[in-house]
Design a protein around this motif. Structure first.
Motif, mmCIF file in Angstrom:
data_model
loop_
_atom_site.group_PDB
_atom_site.id
_atom_site.type_symbol
_atom_site.label_atom_id
_atom_site.label_comp_id
_atom_site.label_asym_id
_atom_site.label_seq_id
_atom_site.Cartn_x
_atom_site.Cartn_y
_atom_site.Cartn_z
ATOM 1 N N PHE B 144 15.968 -7.977 -72.383
ATOM 2 C CA PHE B 144 16.970 -7.388 -71.492
ATOM 3 C C PHE B 144 17.558 -8.473 -70.583
ATOM 4 N N LEU B 148 21.357 -9.936 -70.403
ATOM 5 C CA LEU B 148 22.086 -9.896 -69.135
ATOM 6 C C LEU B 148 22.700 -11.254 -68.809
ATOM 7 N N VAL B 161 14.631 -15.907 -62.830
ATOM 8 C CA VAL B 161 14.692 -15.275 -61.511
ATOM 9 C C VAL B 161 14.802 -13.752 -61.648
ATOM 10 N N LEU B 162 15.564 -13.328 -62.652
ATOM 11 C CA LEU B 162 15.763 -11.888 -62.826
ATOM 12 C C LEU B 162 14.560 -11.224 -63.483
ATOM 13 N N LEU B 166 10.607 -8.302 -62.754
ATOM 14 C CA LEU B 166 10.452 -7.136 -63.625
ATOM 15 C C LEU B 166 9.092 -7.147 -64.330
ATOM 16 N N PRO B 169 4.913 -4.971 -62.794
ATOM 17 C CA PRO B 169 4.011 -3.870 -63.182
ATOM 18 C C PRO B 169 3.147 -4.192 -64.397
ATOM 19 N N PHE C 136 14.252 -8.423 -55.887
ATOM 20 C CA PHE C 136 15.261 -7.669 -56.634
ATOM 21 C C PHE C 136 16.640 -7.849 -56.016
ATOM 22 N N GLY C 139 17.967 -11.279 -56.921
ATOM 23 C CA GLY C 139 18.429 -11.300 -58.310
ATOM 24 C C GLY C 139 19.782 -10.630 -58.455
ATOM 25 N N TYR C 140 19.923 -9.484 -57.800
ATOM 26 C CA TYR C 140 21.178 -8.737 -57.860
ATOM 27 C C TYR C 140 22.325 -9.565 -57.292
ATOM 28 N N VAL C 159 24.079 -2.146 -64.365
ATOM 29 C CA VAL C 159 22.952 -1.914 -65.265
ATOM 30 C C VAL C 159 21.684 -2.550 -64.684
ATOM 31 N N LEU C 160 21.853 -3.749 -64.135
ATOM 32 C CA LEU C 160 20.702 -4.411 -63.525
ATOM 33 C C LEU C 160 20.125 -3.558 -62.402
ATOM 34 N N VAL C 163 18.202 -0.515 -64.013
ATOM 35 C CA VAL C 163 16.923 -0.947 -64.590
ATOM 36 C C VAL C 163 15.996 -1.451 -63.494
ATOM 37 N N GLY C 164 16.574 -2.203 -62.539
ATOM 38 C CA GLY C 164 15.789 -2.719 -61.432
ATOM 39 C C GLY C 164 15.166 -1.597 -60.619
ATOM 40 N N PHE C 167 12.130 -0.334 -62.341
ATOM 41 C CA PHE C 167 11.019 -1.274 -62.221
ATOM 42 C C PHE C 167 10.523 -1.386 -60.788
ATOM 43 N N SER C 171 6.818 -0.866 -59.875
ATOM 44 C CA SER C 171 6.082 -1.893 -59.142
ATOM 45 C C SER C 171 5.387 -1.284 -57.936
#
Lengths: 206, 218, 241
Positions: B144, B148, B161-162, B166, B169, C136, C139-140, C159-160, C163-164, C167, C171
């Motif tokens: 993914f 991206l 970094v992205l 993720l 978990p 997060f 990253g965004y 989308v990020l 999905v983020g 997660f 988390s």
């Protein structure tokens, strides 16, 4: 009709390039789209192939009838000619026999050679062989004759003629003339250059 | 899908050391980590499950940015997008190929590396097994991220970094399973959660990754 | 007349121009009242002493850190579904504000935690979750920076964000599982068991209102400058530059 385009607008990167494009393509025809570099020829072709959404207008095209060949041939340098071809044969499940295609594009002798060791012309021919393999009637070709010599070019024309004879058609984008002796029309895309370059999205901000 | 999978595997192997690099990297990082911590074998043994997980995770990320970039550069991604095969399947197949050449060998080699860290006896099995279960999720999440950042300048840097946040978990549950396993404790809850995470990632992320690829190829 | 009409950039620009001074003014008023009241006219906590007063910054900023991400999630969904530019640009404008809120929550938390827990940082689930949330956000933001075409950037970041979000929630649970911490419970529970006495509670509400309005004003401001940038780009484009 294989393809009909009504009032199509084409944009790239948020900039409107072409607008009001109209044409149709019947089976057995080859249509040549001409125009200088940077006009939006490639973007038009990508729009028709479904790689990018059209800004405005309508594209009438049956599902699974078109196949696209871009600047890059999509060849894997680490695979041999036959491996490259049979991969695409697997992807397009209904496909012709590999030897037939290899013979047609004069690749029989090099079928076990890795793609990285092919000449530029051979690579291009291999890329075009994929079209033939797919069994799809409508070919969307971006500069197909670039880096082809006289002999290869003639072989390509021959393939094109036989494709058209069996009910296929081709849309070719090129900035160099294609001296193809068959039923071929041509359209000069410079007539369709968008008046201002605003897409609808950009215009919403004014 | 089989065609795509076998093509990707063939390409990775022919490119030379497809399996080797991830393992080598994994090995070196665990070695460096041990050097950084010191030769206290009691301490090493205690942190081994988590340390091995973190190192495996980093090794997983190593070749991730190439997942779509090669197909993007030679035009085959464009062709696959308009081919009669759903892009989601393409993403899944490519992630699977990545797992087979990265996650799987990493998981299988961990018992060997465990010797250096003097893993408790039960730990060998559980570190290996939890990686086996968890690394598919890592490959899928990485795919993914690769989708991206496709075609961006500094894409590889951005990818890590992205993607690393993720991975949190998966890392937590995976490391927990191996830690509990090594200590011979009950690990059912984190183990089930790890499985759920992997299954969830495998079933949902192909859609997100394919959507992102379509946007990036426009 | 539907609310969606204001999704048109031009209309939004006019409306937000009128709203902005009010939002900014109200925010300043609420913050002044809440912080002044809180800092100078509340008693010290019997256990925590005067350190408790950092609550008037810590709690609202933590609240906004999460709400800003939630707002970005909603805005991203609206952009992906309805393609309203204002929505995407609002999400973009909210991100830096949310990032700073997260940072404020983390820093004030550390300052508060040091005398209370005897450490600047504890691997407590709440603290750890905020650290992850911060990552997060970063990253965004970087994603927005890296993509040149603004619509493509909006699509990718949306989308990020979705999905983020998934997660981020995962988390949160994972971190909870990983370590049950020493952070106290929510300071503002709506049930009968209030953990915070009324004396602290009332100025805190003002501070929270002030932070919410501040966020609103900053997002309006940010969205307006994004719209200006897009307008400038459109003008350049029309001239063929």
């Amino acid at each position: 009709m294989l393809l009909k385009v009504k009032d199509l607008s084409v944009s790239r990167g948020g900039r409107m390039l072409l607008s009001g494009v109209n044409f149709g393509l019947a089976a057995g025809e080859v249509l040549l789209l001409k125009g200088p570099n940077g006009l939006g020829k490639t973007s038009l072709l990508r729009t028709l192939a479904g790689l990018q959404p059209s800004a405005e207008g309508e594209i009438i095209l049956q599902n699974d009838t078109a196949i696209y060949a871009g600047h890059a041939d999509g060849l894997k340098a680490g695979l041999s000619v036959i491996e490259n071809l049979s991969f695409w044969a697997d992807i397009f499940t209904e496909s012709k026999r590999l030897d037939e295609v290899l013979t047609k594009f004069d690749l029989m002798a090099v079928q076990h050679r890795l793609a990285v060791r092919l000449s530029a012309g051979q690579k291009r021919r291999l890329g075009l062989a994929r079209l033939f393999l797919s069994n799809r009637p409508l070919w969307l070709l971006d500069e197909p004759t670039v880096s082809l010599d006289e002999v290869s070019r003639n072989a390509f024309y021959k393939a094109l003629v036989s494709h058209c004879a069996t009910g296929g058609g081709a849309l070719i984008v090129s900035h160099t003339p294609i001296d193809f002796e068959g039923s071929s029309k041509s359209i000069d895309l410079s007539h369709y250059v968008a008046k201002d370059f605003l897409t609808i999205e950009a215009a919403a901000f004014l | 899908m089989i065609a795509l999978l076998s093509r990707d595997l063939k390409l990775t192997i022919r490119a030379g050391g497809g399996f080797g690099f991830a393992i080598l990297f994994f090995f070196i990082v665990t070695l460096l980590l041990a050097f950084g911590i010191g030769p206290d074998i009691q301490l090493l043994r205690k942190i081994a499950p988590g340390a091995l997980w973190v190192c495996a995770l980093l090794a997983c990320l190593l070749s991730m940015d190439r997942l779509f970039a090669l197909d993007f550069e030679d035009g085959s991604l464009d062709l696959l997008l308009v081919a009669p095969i759903p892009l989601e399947v393409v993403v899944f197949a490519k992630s699977l190929a990545h797992w087979i050449t990265t996650g799987l060998p990493l998981a299988l080699i961990t018992p060997l590396l465990g010797i250096f860290w003097d893993l408790p006896e039960k730990g060998y099995f559980w570190v290996c097994f939890s990686l086996l279960v968890g690394t598919p999720a890592l490959s899928m999440i990485g795919a993914f991220g690769a989708a991206l950042t496709l075609g961006l300048r500094r894409g590889g840097l951005l990818l890590s970094v992205l993607v690393l946040p993720l991975y949190v978990p998966t890392l937590i549950f995976g490391a927990e399973v191996s830690r509990l396993g090594a200590e011979g404790l009950d690990l059912q809850t984190p183990f089930l959660l790890l499985i759920a995470l992997t299954l969830g990632a495998l079933s949902l992320l192909p859609f997100a990754a394919a959507a992102v690829l379509r946007i990036n190829l426009r | 007349m539907s609310l969606w009409e204001y999704a048109n950039p031009v209309k939004f620009f006019a409306l937000s121009g009128r709203l902005l001074p009010w939002a900014a003014g109200l925010s300043a008023a609420c913050l002044l009242i809440g912080l002044y009241w809180g800092f100078f006219h509340t008693p010290d906590d019997y256990r925590m002493g005067s350190t408790v007063k950092i609550i008037y910054i810590h709690v609202p900023s933590a609240l906004m850190a999460i709400n800003a991400w939630f707002m970005m999630l909603v805005a991203s969904l609206i952009w992906l579904i309805r393609r309203h530019h204002v929505s995407a640009l609002a999400a973009k404008a909210a991100a830096p504000v949310g990032t700073v809120m997260t940072l404020i929550a983390l820093i004030t938390g550390a300052i508060w935690g040091q005398p209370m827990w005897g450490t600047w940082w504890a691997w407590d689930p709440r603290l750890t979750s905020f650290l992850i949330l911060f990552l997060f956000y970063i990253g965004y933001l970087i994603m927005w920076q890296s993509v040149e075409n603004p619509d493509k950037a909006a699509d990718l970041t949306s989308v990020l964000c979705i999905v983020g979000s998934v997660f981020a929630v995962l988390s949160r649970y994972a971190v909870n599982f990983w370590n049950q911490g020493l952070h106290q419970g929510a300071s503002l529970s709506l049930d009968k068991e209030k953990n915070v006495a009324d004396v602290f509670y009332q100025p805190l509400l003002f501070a929270i209102a002030g932070f919410v309005l501040l966020f609103f004003a900053l997002v309006l401001l940010g969205t307006r400058s994004e719209i200006r940038l897009r307008r400038a780009a459109a003008v350049r484009m029309r001239r063929g530059i």
